[in-house]
Scaffold this motif. Structure first.
Motif, mmCIF file in Angstrom:
data_model
loop_
_atom_site.group_PDB
_atom_site.id
_atom_site.type_symbol
_atom_site.label_atom_id
_atom_site.label_comp_id
_atom_site.label_asym_id
_atom_site.label_seq_id
_atom_site.Cartn_x
_atom_site.Cartn_y
_atom_site.Cartn_z
ATOM 1 N N LEU A 79 0.784 -1.156 0.000
ATOM 2 C CA LEU A 79 0.097 -0.123 -0.062
ATOM 3 C C LEU A 79 0.988 1.155 0.139
ATOM 4 O O LEU A 79 0.287 2.301 -0.091
ATOM 5 C CB LEU A 79 -0.932 -0.054 1.158
ATOM 6 C CG LEU A 79 -2.158 -1.011 0.915
ATOM 7 C CD1 LEU A 79 -2.904 -1.121 2.338
ATOM 8 C CD2 LEU A 79 -3.031 -0.411 0.084
ATOM 9 N N GLN A 80 2.164 1.074 0.395
ATOM 10 C CA GLN A 80 3.374 2.115 0.387
ATOM 11 C C GLN A 80 4.031 2.265 -0.851
ATOM 12 O O GLN A 80 4.954 3.194 -0.956
ATOM 13 C CB GLN A 80 4.007 2.424 1.605
ATOM 14 C CG GLN A 80 3.055 2.640 2.647
ATOM 15 C CD GLN A 80 3.839 2.575 4.008
ATOM 16 O OE1 GLN A 80 4.037 3.600 4.621
ATOM 17 N NE2 GLN A 80 4.104 1.378 4.623
ATOM 18 N N GLY A 81 3.793 1.428 -1.906
ATOM 19 C CA GLY A 81 4.526 1.211 -3.109
ATOM 20 C C GLY A 81 5.991 0.532 -2.750
ATOM 21 O O GLY A 81 6.703 0.847 -3.549
ATOM 22 N N ALA A 82 5.828 -0.351 -1.817
ATOM 23 C CA ALA A 82 7.101 -0.808 -1.362
ATOM 24 C C ALA A 82 7.131 -2.395 -1.336
ATOM 25 O O ALA A 82 6.070 -2.719 -1.691
ATOM 26 C CB ALA A 82 7.554 -0.306 -0.105
ATOM 27 N N ARG A 83 8.305 -3.084 -1.074
ATOM 28 C CA ARG A 83 8.158 -4.484 -1.016
ATOM 29 C C ARG A 83 8.624 -4.875 0.335
ATOM 30 O O ARG A 83 9.580 -4.247 0.943
ATOM 31 C CB ARG A 83 9.248 -5.008 -2.021
ATOM 32 C CG ARG A 83 8.972 -4.752 -3.492
ATOM 33 C CD ARG A 83 8.302 -5.926 -4.116
ATOM 34 N NE ARG A 83 8.059 -5.395 -5.643
ATOM 35 C CZ ARG A 83 8.904 -5.841 -6.703
ATOM 36 N NH1 ARG A 83 10.141 -6.369 -6.421
ATOM 37 N NH2 ARG A 83 8.450 -5.516 -7.926
ATOM 38 N N LEU A 84 8.465 -6.330 0.438
ATOM 39 C CA LEU A 84 8.814 -6.762 1.681
ATOM 40 C C LEU A 84 9.329 -8.002 1.477
ATOM 41 O O LEU A 84 8.432 -8.953 0.971
ATOM 42 C CB LEU A 84 7.661 -6.843 2.844
ATOM 43 C CG LEU A 84 8.412 -7.437 4.151
ATOM 44 C CD1 LEU A 84 9.068 -6.701 4.938
ATOM 45 C CD2 LEU A 84 7.005 -7.447 5.345
ATOM 46 N N SER A 85 10.671 -8.434 1.131
ATOM 47 C CA SER A 85 11.027 -9.573 0.681
ATOM 48 C C SER A 85 10.724 -10.704 1.651
ATOM 49 O O SER A 85 10.876 -10.482 2.879
ATOM 50 C CB SER A 85 12.613 -9.583 0.065
ATOM 51 O OG SER A 85 13.397 -9.800 1.367
ATOM 52 N N PRO A 86 10.630 -11.853 1.334
ATOM 53 C CA PRO A 86 10.427 -13.061 2.144
ATOM 54 C C PRO A 86 11.598 -13.351 3.095
ATOM 55 O O PRO A 86 11.491 -13.428 4.360
ATOM 56 C CB PRO A 86 10.348 -14.323 1.476
ATOM 57 C CG PRO A 86 10.647 -13.962 -0.193
ATOM 58 C CD PRO A 86 10.593 -12.429 -0.126
#
Ligand code: GUN
Ligand code: ZN
Length: 434
Positions: free
Chosen positions: A345-352
């Motif tokens: 929702l903030q245009g970012a990623r969270l890698s595993p």
């Protein structure tokens, strides 16, 4: 405590660094056919089965798990034990939610028998979900902390907890005084801090429910005992922040209230931090304080989106919190599922691998326990999980389509929950078997 040596063979994965600092590839170790050797409650060796098996005595017991992944136990850096019975309370944001649901629910913990009953449910629920260490809020009643620690001690768990300090802006039936909160906290510290694997956290609920006198005494406790923890809430909700400004007009902002009373430091964990500004992140980082990122709670109470990239920019320690009962799941896998969406929702990623780090080594660093828990390095406490690739029909089918450990890990975090946790081990002992 089991003093015998035992080995566990399966795929094994753990974090060894923050991907934000070293890049993803250098942040983890993965052994497709791995071996974990446990000796006297600690990990004594970790590596490829082919390398380690020839070094072990012929008669060592080896548990071989097929279609499973061994990971470190999960670390929940923010959870409320007396809110177990009110998860999923409908319709309010933070301040009304506290008055309508939370305070009445917590009032029951003056009764030790009730606290004992819920402590049993709560600790089982942590272990069912693979959480082997948690930073836990009690209620205002010291006996709530006794109930929790008694359970944790029976199972030799590494746990941190404290009695809530709250001497204003709450119902009379649930407030202490600055003096009584100091005396009661001190008695709990003397009884529990450093006993086995237990640690005490000084626990002012949040700035609005403590007088300046109480915050002063909270700061004083931290100077009187070495290695005490401090836990509280910060900048979760916009109305809450306005209220803090009204109550403490002489301070620069919310964090400055805690700073003024000497509550920041290497063992201080602030829950939420959804609306922190740059300067506050910098100050938290400078003092070695940590934030607990609580995505299911921040969604459920409509609090907002935690800005993890800003925290990373400041090299701030961040752990993951369920914040049950504001949070809606004990599962750190499900908490990571929601954390991923917060980033989307903030245009970012969270890698595993960043997710794995947050739930394990990042949490350990937030608690300054990375020499003891958070990964599977030899010398660490033997707190680990066996995650079952066939936990549900959908998970089993979906994991057959993955091509590498990154994809497998991400699917475990998206589809996984308590059902995925097949075994939980603490100090080398089996403490949950699904
Ligand atoms: N702020 C003060 N108390 C609480 C609590 O119990 N839960 C949450 N989420 N925020 C708080
Ligand atoms: Zn909370």
């Amino acid at each position: 405590m089991p003093l015998t040596r035992k080995a566990y063979r399966a795929a094994i994965l753990h974090s060894i660094a923050d991907p934000a600092e070293v890049g993803i590839e250098a942040s983890y170790e993965y052994f497709e056919d791995g071996l974990l050797v446990v000796d006297g409650g600690k990990i004594s060796a970790l590596g490829h089965a082919s390398d380690l098996l020839p070094t072990l005595p012929a008669d060592i017991e080896i548990e071989h798990y097929q279609d499973a992944l061994i990971t470190p136990g999960f670390i929940d850096t923010h959870i409320h034990f007396p809110q177990t019975g009110m998860v999923g309370a409908y319709g309010e944001q933070l301040l009304d939610w506290l008055n309508t649901y939370t305070f009445p629910c917590e009032s029951q913990f003056g009764d030790k028998a009730h606290a004992d009953e819920v402590a049993d449910i709560f600790v089982k629920e942590l272990l069912r979900n693979g959480t082997t260490t948690a930073l836990v809020f009690g209620s205002v009643h010291p006996q709530s902390v006794n109930s929790f620690f008694e359970k944790a001690e029976q199972l030799d768990l590494r746990m941190i907890a404290g009695k809530v300090m709250m001497d204003r802006n709450a119902p009379d039936y649930l407030t202490d005084t600055a003096e009584s909160s100091y005396v009661e906290s001190k008695a709990l510290i003397e009884r529990w801090h450093g006993k086995g694997r237990l640690h005490y956290a000084v626990t002012p609920r949040f700035a609005p429910t403590s007088t300046p006198e109480q915050l002063t005494l909270a700061g004083q406790l931290l100077t009187e005992y070495p290695d005490l923890y401090m836990q509280t809430h910060i900048s979760e909700n916009l109305k809450e922040i306005e209220w803090v400004k009204e109550l403490f007009p002489e301070r620069k902002g919310y964090l400055d209230v805690y700073d003024h009373y000497n509550l920041l430091g290497e063992r201080s964990v602030f829950a939420h931090g959804v609306h922190l500004c740059d300067d506050e992140c910098a100050r938290l980082a400078e003092t070695g304080s940590a934030i607990s990122f609580c995505p299911t709670s921040n969604f459920f109470l409509g609090s907002g989106l935690f800005n993890l990239p800003m925290a990373e920019k400041h090299k701030l320690n961040v752990g993951l919190g369920t914040d049950v009962g504001g949070g809606t799941s004990f599962s750190l896998l499900q908490t990571l599922n929601e954390a991923y969406k917060v980033m989307q929702l903030q245009g970012a990623r969270l890698s595993p691998f960043k997710s794995l780090y947050l739930a394990t080594l990042g949490g350990a660093r937030a608690l300054h326990l990375e020499d003891k828990i958070g990964n599977l390095q030899p010398g660490s406490d033997a707190d680990f999980l066996v995650l079952d690739y066939n936990a549900t029909p959908l998970l089993s089918y979906r994991l057959k389509q993955t091509n590498n450990i990154a994809e497998t890990l991400f699917v475990l975090m998206t589809l996984g929950d308590d059902r995925t946790v097949q075994q939980t081990y603490a100090a080398g002992a089996l403490v949950h078997q699904r």
